[in-house]
Write a protein that holds these residues in place. Structure first.
Motif, PDB file in Angstrom:
ATOM      1  N   UNK A 111      -5.416  11.455 -14.733  1.00  0.00           N
ATOM      2  CA  UNK A 111      -6.083  10.685 -13.686  1.00  0.00           C
ATOM      3  C   UNK A 111      -6.975  11.573 -12.823  1.00  0.00           C
ATOM      4  N   UNK A 112      -6.533  12.785 -12.584  1.00  0.00           N
ATOM      5  CA  UNK A 112      -7.280  13.683 -11.702  1.00  0.00           C
ATOM      6  C   UNK A 112      -8.630  14.086 -12.286  1.00  0.00           C
ATOM      7  N   UNK A 113      -8.821  13.888 -13.588  1.00  0.00           N
ATOM      8  CA  UNK A 113     -10.079  14.283 -14.220  1.00  0.00           C
ATOM      9  C   UNK A 113     -11.170  13.220 -14.062  1.00  0.00           C
ATOM     10  N   UNK A 114     -10.797  12.003 -13.703  1.00  0.00           N
ATOM     11  CA  UNK A 114     -11.755  10.896 -13.658  1.00  0.00           C
ATOM     12  C   UNK A 114     -12.318  10.720 -12.251  1.00  0.00           C
ATOM     13  N   UNK A 115     -13.536  10.194 -12.127  1.00  0.00           N
ATOM     14  CA  UNK A 115     -14.091   9.890 -10.812  1.00  0.00           C
ATOM     15  C   UNK A 115     -13.325   8.761 -10.141  1.00  0.00           C
ATOM     16  N   UNK A 116     -13.355   8.724  -8.817  1.00  0.00           N
ATOM     17  CA  UNK A 116     -12.694   7.664  -8.058  1.00  0.00           C
ATOM     18  C   UNK A 116     -13.681   7.052  -7.066  1.00  0.00           C
ATOM     19  N   UNK A 117     -13.324   5.890  -6.565  1.00  0.00           N
ATOM     20  CA  UNK A 117     -14.247   5.138  -5.707  1.00  0.00           C
ATOM     21  C   UNK A 117     -14.310   5.678  -4.285  1.00  0.00           C
ATOM     22  N   UNK A 118     -13.291   6.430  -3.858  1.00  0.00           N
ATOM     23  CA  UNK A 118     -13.300   7.001  -2.518  1.00  0.00           C
ATOM     24  C   UNK A 118     -12.511   6.234  -1.492  1.00  0.00           C
ATOM     25  N   UNK A 119     -11.784   5.173  -1.893  1.00  0.00           N
ATOM     26  CA  UNK A 119     -10.971   4.383  -0.967  1.00  0.00           C
ATOM     27  C   UNK A 119      -9.516   4.820  -1.102  1.00  0.00           C
ATOM     28  N   UNK A 120      -8.887   5.105   0.014  1.00  0.00           N
ATOM     29  CA  UNK A 120      -7.558   5.728   0.031  1.00  0.00           C
ATOM     30  C   UNK A 120      -6.480   4.750   0.473  1.00  0.00           C
ATOM     31  N   UNK A 121      -5.317   4.876  -0.170  1.00  0.00           N
ATOM     32  CA  UNK A 121      -4.125   4.115   0.219  1.00  0.00           C
ATOM     33  C   UNK A 121      -2.919   5.041   0.094  1.00  0.00           C
ATOM     34  N   UNK A 445      -2.379  -2.913   0.780  1.00  0.00           N
ATOM     35  CA  UNK A 445      -2.997  -3.527   1.965  1.00  0.00           C
ATOM     36  C   UNK A 445      -2.341  -3.055   3.252  1.00  0.00           C
ATOM     37  N   UNK A 446      -1.083  -2.640   3.194  1.00  0.00           N
ATOM     38  CA  UNK A 446      -0.385  -2.185   4.395  1.00  0.00           C
ATOM     39  C   UNK A 446      -0.908  -0.843   4.887  1.00  0.00           C
ATOM     40  N   UNK A 447      -1.492  -0.038   3.993  1.00  0.00           N
ATOM     41  CA  UNK A 447      -1.871   1.318   4.387  1.00  0.00           C
ATOM     42  C   UNK A 447      -3.361   1.595   4.295  1.00  0.00           C
ATOM     43  N   UNK A 448      -4.070   0.927   3.392  1.00  0.00           N
ATOM     44  CA  UNK A 448      -5.485   1.213   3.177  1.00  0.00           C
ATOM     45  C   UNK A 448      -6.379   0.229   3.894  1.00  0.00           C
ATOM     46  N   UNK A 449      -7.675   0.349   3.646  1.00  0.00           N
ATOM     47  CA  UNK A 449      -8.639  -0.584   4.217  1.00  0.00           C
ATOM     48  C   UNK A 449      -8.760  -1.776   3.277  1.00  0.00           C
TER      49      UNK A 449
END
Length: 500
Positions: A111-121, A445-449
């Motif tokens: 998973x760490x090798x792939x790009x991510x959208x930048x939204x954190x939870x 939803x409890x922790x992220x945007x």
């Protein structure tokens, strides 16, 4: 806790813009105190779609220097109880799905090798099908929720969804599903995650926090979709869960001896402390575990310390748990209240660093995250679960096995139960997957945007379709790694003990 924005969309897929001010130190929360208007939060989601379009999440990106999967198991074995490592390998041999369950580190590396959208939870970190289930709330209601948080950490939301989707594809293959049937299972699960995220995106913060999957309500909603035989199976499973509290654990795990009630020996899965070490070492270990319990009570609210103080320690045993966790140090403690008919079983489980700790991009890491790994697990669980065990707490101790180790504590078998994934047919797995998808969306939803996330997902099938493709590709990779694992056991590179 408000669902506040955790991070802005980034100019590149592997970075996220830093928040303006961190949350209260020591909470380990992924949220920040910065508040944005809903329209601004939606724009963050739109920006994230530009950074990494949902359809592009279908690609299986592997590290160019991907480590040998067997080497990862050898690395993990170095910190585990040596005689239990073969039991872990034996349990992982059972099927590709059992191997997938135990190989959280391997998937984290991928998973760490792939790009991510930048939204954190706050991530579960190991959100496969078997890490969801029912348990008793403090109000003694049965809830459906995530039930394993050993790998919880702040990170990219899509990592949990990919782990869940891949587990469905892997389990579906084990169960003999066709590709079309697996596709439907994954697609409907991720659609439910998307739709639930949209629902939570429109809700008030307190309503999101109080949302829960009460199993009686879930069962009532699903009944008209179930055959009579499946309803009977669910009724039996729920009856078993409702009866799996301390008294049931007491009956199953204990016996009467000349010294009174003691934990039964079932080596190597359950080994009482009296059978584990010679007297000198036993007394030292017993003293250390009792000190752990005494100090752990500080992590509980004052009223629960009063409750815990009504119990005395009767016996201790080492216990083997799970698949991926086998070999980590885990103790069960029998405590007695008023008399032998008033038991309490606590589980003391070692908490090492999350397998995601070094994999999460730096911009996602929280400066005030707990340094105690047991506290990390507890904070993550309380943040993601709708109703956690009242005795959930943590403690760091010196001297157990000559090392400083972190532990978290919880009740053993407190009205807990989970689905037998290997027995699910395509329709049952689809319904179960949808329930898992809703639950994961609620936890995120409890922790992220939640507004940014639902804007990113949109209402189309771009992301669900991408997860179908990703899940099948990862199931292929999992089968290749599984064969490498079996070959290492056959050659003698890895030791395995089966049937336990």
């Amino acid at each position: 806790m408000s669902a506040r924005n955790a991070t802005a969309a980034s100019p590149t897929p592997l970075r996220a813009a830093p928040a303006t001010r961190s949350a209260r130190a020591g909470t380990g929360s992924v949220s920040t105190v910065r508040r944005l208007a809903p329209a601004d939060r939606a724009r963050l989601g739109l920006a994230a779609r530009v950074v990494l379009p949902p359809r592009e999440q279908a690609k299986l990106v592997l590290p160019p220097d991907r480590p040998d999967p067997v080497a990862l198991f050898e690395e993990q074995a170095r910190s585990r109880v040596p005689e239990l490592v073969p039991v872990r390998h034996g349990r992982m041999m059972v099927s590709p799905f059992a191997f997938f369950r135990g190989n959280a580190l391997g998937m984290a590396t991928d998973l760490a090798a792939a790009p991510v959208s930048g939204l954190r939870v706050q991530l579960c970190g190991d959100a496969h099908l078997s890490n969801f289930g029912v348990f008793g709330s403090p109000e003694r209601r049965l809830l459906f929720d995530i039930n394993d948080f050993d790998e919880t950490i702040a990170g990219p939301w899509e990592w949990d969804v990919k782990r869940l989707a891949a587990s469905i594809a892997v389990a579906g293959r084990d169960n003999g599903f066709s590709r079309k049937e697996r596709r439907r299972c994954v697609l409907e699960t991720v659609r439910r995650y998307r739709d639930a995220s949209a629902e939570f995106g429109t809700m008030r913060a307190l309503d999101v926090w109080y949302a829960r999957a009460d199993i009686d309500e879930v069962e009532q909603t699903m009944r008209n979709k179930l055959t009579s035989s499946r309803r009977k199976n669910i009724d039996q499973a729920l009856l078993k869960a409702r009866g799996s509290g301390s008294l049931k654990a007491f009956t199953k795990l204990c016996e009467m001896t000349d010294d009174g009630v003691r934990i039964k020996a079932e080596p190597p899965l359950v080994v009482p402390i009296a059978d584990l070490l010679p007297e000198a070492g036993r007394q030292e270990l017993e003293t250390g575990i009792k000190a752990l319990l005494d100090q752990y009570r500080r992590s509980l609210p004052h009223e629960l310390r009063t409750l815990l103080d009504q119990f005395e320690v009767v016996d201790l045993a080492r216990k083997v748990v799970g698949v991926g966790s086998v070999g980590t140090r885990c103790w069960i403690v029998l405590l007695r209240g008023r008399d032998d008919g008033d038991p309490l079983f606590l589980q003391l489980k070692e908490a090492g660093p999350s397998v995601l700790k070094t994999k999460v991009p730096a911009a996602f890491r929280h400066r005030s995250a707990p340094r105690n790994e047991g506290e990390r697990v507890v904070v993550g669980q309380r943040l993601m679960q709708a109703g956690s065990d009242i005795f959930l707490g943590w403690q760091r101790v010196d001297g157990i096995d000559g090392q400083t180790r972190d532990f978290y504590v919880r009740q053993l078998r407190d009205m807990k139960g989970s689905a037998a994934v290997e027995k699910l047919d395509p329709s049952g797995m689809t319904m179960y997957g949808q329930l898992c998808g809703w639950t994961l969306a609620r936890a995120h939803a409890r922790s992220g945007d939640r507004i940014a996330l639902t804007t990113y997902l949109n209402s189309d099938d771009a992301f669900p379709e991408a997860m179908v493709e990703y899940a099948e590709a990862y199931a292929d990779q999992n089968e290749r790694d599984y064969q490498v694992f079996l070959a290492a056991i056959k050659s003698g590179r890895l030791e395995a003990e089966t049937g336990l």
